[in-house]
Design a protein around this motif. Structure first.
Motif, PDB file in Angstrom:
ATOM      1  N   ALA A  32       3.825  -6.738  12.449  1.00 20.84           N
ATOM      2  CA  ALA A  32       3.495  -5.615  11.570  1.00 20.84           C
ATOM      3  C   ALA A  32       3.819  -4.260  12.191  1.00 20.84           C
ATOM      4  O   ALA A  32       3.587  -4.025  13.376  1.00 20.84           O
ATOM      5  N   TYR A  33       4.378  -3.392  11.342  1.00 21.84           N
ATOM      6  CA  TYR A  33       4.599  -1.989  11.681  1.00 21.84           C
ATOM      7  C   TYR A  33       4.501  -1.178  10.396  1.00 21.84           C
ATOM      8  O   TYR A  33       4.404  -1.742   9.302  1.00 21.84           O
ATOM      9  N   GLN A  34       4.514   0.148  10.510  1.00 24.59           N
ATOM     10  CA  GLN A  34       4.331   1.025   9.348  1.00 24.59           C
ATOM     11  C   GLN A  34       5.336   0.722   8.245  1.00 24.59           C
ATOM     12  O   GLN A  34       6.527   0.604   8.514  1.00 24.59           O
ATOM     13  N   ASP A  35       4.842   0.601   7.025  1.00 24.29           N
ATOM     14  CA  ASP A  35       5.707   0.425   5.861  1.00 24.29           C
ATOM     15  C   ASP A  35       6.365   1.772   5.560  1.00 24.29           C
ATOM     16  O   ASP A  35       5.689   2.727   5.177  1.00 24.29           O
ATOM     17  N   PRO A  36       7.675   1.885   5.727  1.00 27.43           N
ATOM     18  CA  PRO A  36       8.330   3.175   5.514  1.00 27.43           C
ATOM     19  C   PRO A  36       8.281   3.643   4.059  1.00 27.43           C
ATOM     20  O   PRO A  36       8.377   4.842   3.800  1.00 27.43           O
ATOM     21  N   THR A  37       8.092   2.726   3.120  1.00 30.86           N
ATOM     22  CA  THR A  37       8.082   3.117   1.701  1.00 30.86           C
ATOM     23  C   THR A  37       6.860   3.948   1.342  1.00 30.86           C
ATOM     24  O   THR A  37       6.901   4.696   0.370  1.00 30.86           O
ATOM     25  N   GLN A  38       5.800   3.863   2.133  1.00 33.69           N
ATOM     26  CA  GLN A  38       4.598   4.646   1.826  1.00 33.69           C
ATOM     27  C   GLN A  38       4.835   6.147   1.980  1.00 33.69           C
ATOM     28  O   GLN A  38       4.091   6.948   1.410  1.00 33.69           O
ATOM     29  N   PHE A  39       5.874   6.531   2.722  1.00 28.47           N
ATOM     30  CA  PHE A  39       6.189   7.943   2.951  1.00 28.47           C
ATOM     31  C   PHE A  39       7.357   8.446   2.092  1.00 28.47           C
ATOM     32  O   PHE A  39       7.666   9.630   2.118  1.00 28.47           O
ATOM     33  N   ASP A  40       7.991   7.544   1.357  1.00 29.45           N
ATOM     34  CA  ASP A  40       9.198   7.861   0.594  1.00 29.45           C
ATOM     35  C   ASP A  40       8.839   8.270  -0.831  1.00 29.45           C
ATOM     36  O   ASP A  40       8.446   7.431  -1.644  1.00 29.45           O
ATOM     37  N   LEU A  41       8.978   9.560  -1.126  1.00 31.71           N
ATOM     38  CA  LEU A  41       8.619  10.082  -2.453  1.00 31.71           C
ATOM     39  C   LEU A  41       9.341   9.371  -3.596  1.00 31.71           C
ATOM     40  O   LEU A  41       8.815   9.286  -4.703  1.00 31.71           O
ATOM     41  N   SER A  42      10.519   8.855  -3.347  1.00 26.30           N
ATOM     42  CA  SER A  42      11.292   8.200  -4.410  1.00 26.30           C
ATOM     43  C   SER A  42      10.948   6.718  -4.564  1.00 26.30           C
ATOM     44  O   SER A  42      11.442   6.062  -5.469  1.00 26.30           O
ATOM     45  N   SER A  43      10.090   6.196  -3.704  1.00 22.19           N
ATOM     46  CA  SER A  43       9.748   4.778  -3.739  1.00 22.19           C
ATOM     47  C   SER A  43       8.603   4.496  -4.712  1.00 22.19           C
ATOM     48  O   SER A  43       7.665   5.298  -4.836  1.00 22.19           O
ATOM     49  N   ASP A  44       8.668   3.351  -5.339  1.00 26.46           N
ATOM     50  CA  ASP A  44       7.543   2.891  -6.172  1.00 26.46           C
ATOM     51  C   ASP A  44       6.302   2.659  -5.323  1.00 26.46           C
ATOM     52  O   ASP A  44       5.195   2.580  -5.855  1.00 26.46           O
ATOM     53  N   TYR A  45       6.476   2.521  -4.027  1.00 25.52           N
ATOM     54  CA  TYR A  45       5.369   2.223  -3.117  1.00 25.52           C
ATOM     55  C   TYR A  45       4.879   3.445  -2.348  1.00 25.52           C
ATOM     56  O   TYR A  45       4.100   3.320  -1.406  1.00 25.52           O
ATOM     57  N   TYR A  46       5.326   4.629  -2.747  1.00 28.80           N
ATOM     58  CA  TYR A  46       4.872   5.872  -2.115  1.00 28.80           C
ATOM     59  C   TYR A  46       3.354   5.980  -2.216  1.00 28.80           C
ATOM     60  O   TYR A  46       2.756   5.644  -3.238  1.00 28.80           O
ATOM     61  N   ASP A  47       2.722   6.451  -1.147  1.00 27.75           N
ATOM     62  CA  ASP A  47       1.276   6.655  -1.130  1.00 27.75           C
ATOM     63  C   ASP A  47       0.991   8.051  -0.582  1.00 27.75           C
ATOM     64  O   ASP A  47       1.171   8.312   0.610  1.00 27.75           O
TER      65      ASP A  47
END
Length: 153
Positions: free
Chosen positions: A72-87
């Motif tokens: 496990a490591y940081q999910d990069p999509t959580q920081f990506d404004l264009s991602s459906d998985y942005y948080d």
């Protein structure tokens, strides 16, 4: 070594997508349930085996096997404004979500359907049988062996 079931919607990402990925490896992104995240963060380890399970589709069930190749490591999509998985609540100092990397091992000889899993009295511990809806769930060694044997029959 532990055993896991990872659910995916094949319209978004399938066992074939994993097989065709660069080096047959992908990061398992977009998990946004805390219990599933905790499994990935705290318990899923390199070398663990993973059943790939297709959900929300015509043929629901276990379709293949992968192996965890990066912890496990940081999910990069959580920081990506264009991602459906942005948080918006996630920060690099306080990330909320993680990924692991998995590598394709094989397709099963045949799909083992949810209906078959539920109908098999020898399968006793898998959360799917009890209505479990997590995207990542542990599988006992016994249930793993039964399900993989069912695919060979």
């Amino acid at each position: 070594m532990a055993y896991w079931l990872f659910k995916t919607e094949p319209d978004a990402f399938s066992i074939d997508d994993l097989k065709n990925a660069q080096n047959q490896t992908t990061l398992w992104e977009g998990v946004r349930n805390y219990q599933a995240r905790n499994f990935m963060r705290d318990e899923v380890k390199v070398g663990d085996l993973v059943m790939i399970y297709h959900s929300s589709c015509k043929l629901v069930g276990v379709v293949g096997i992968a192996v965890v190749t990066k912890a496990a490591y940081q999910d990069p999509t959580q920081f990506d404004l264009s991602s459906d998985y942005y948080d918006a609540k996630a920060t690099s100092d306080n990330p909320r979500w993680v990924v692991v990397e998995v590598t394709y091992q094989s397709h099963l000889d045949s799909l083992v359907s949810l209906k078959e899993i539920k109908a098999n009295p020898r399968i006793t511990d898998i959360a799917l049988k009890k209505g479990g809806r997590l995207s990542i769930m542990p599988v006992t060694k016994s249930d793993w062996q039964i399900i993989t044997h069912m695919a060979e029959e």
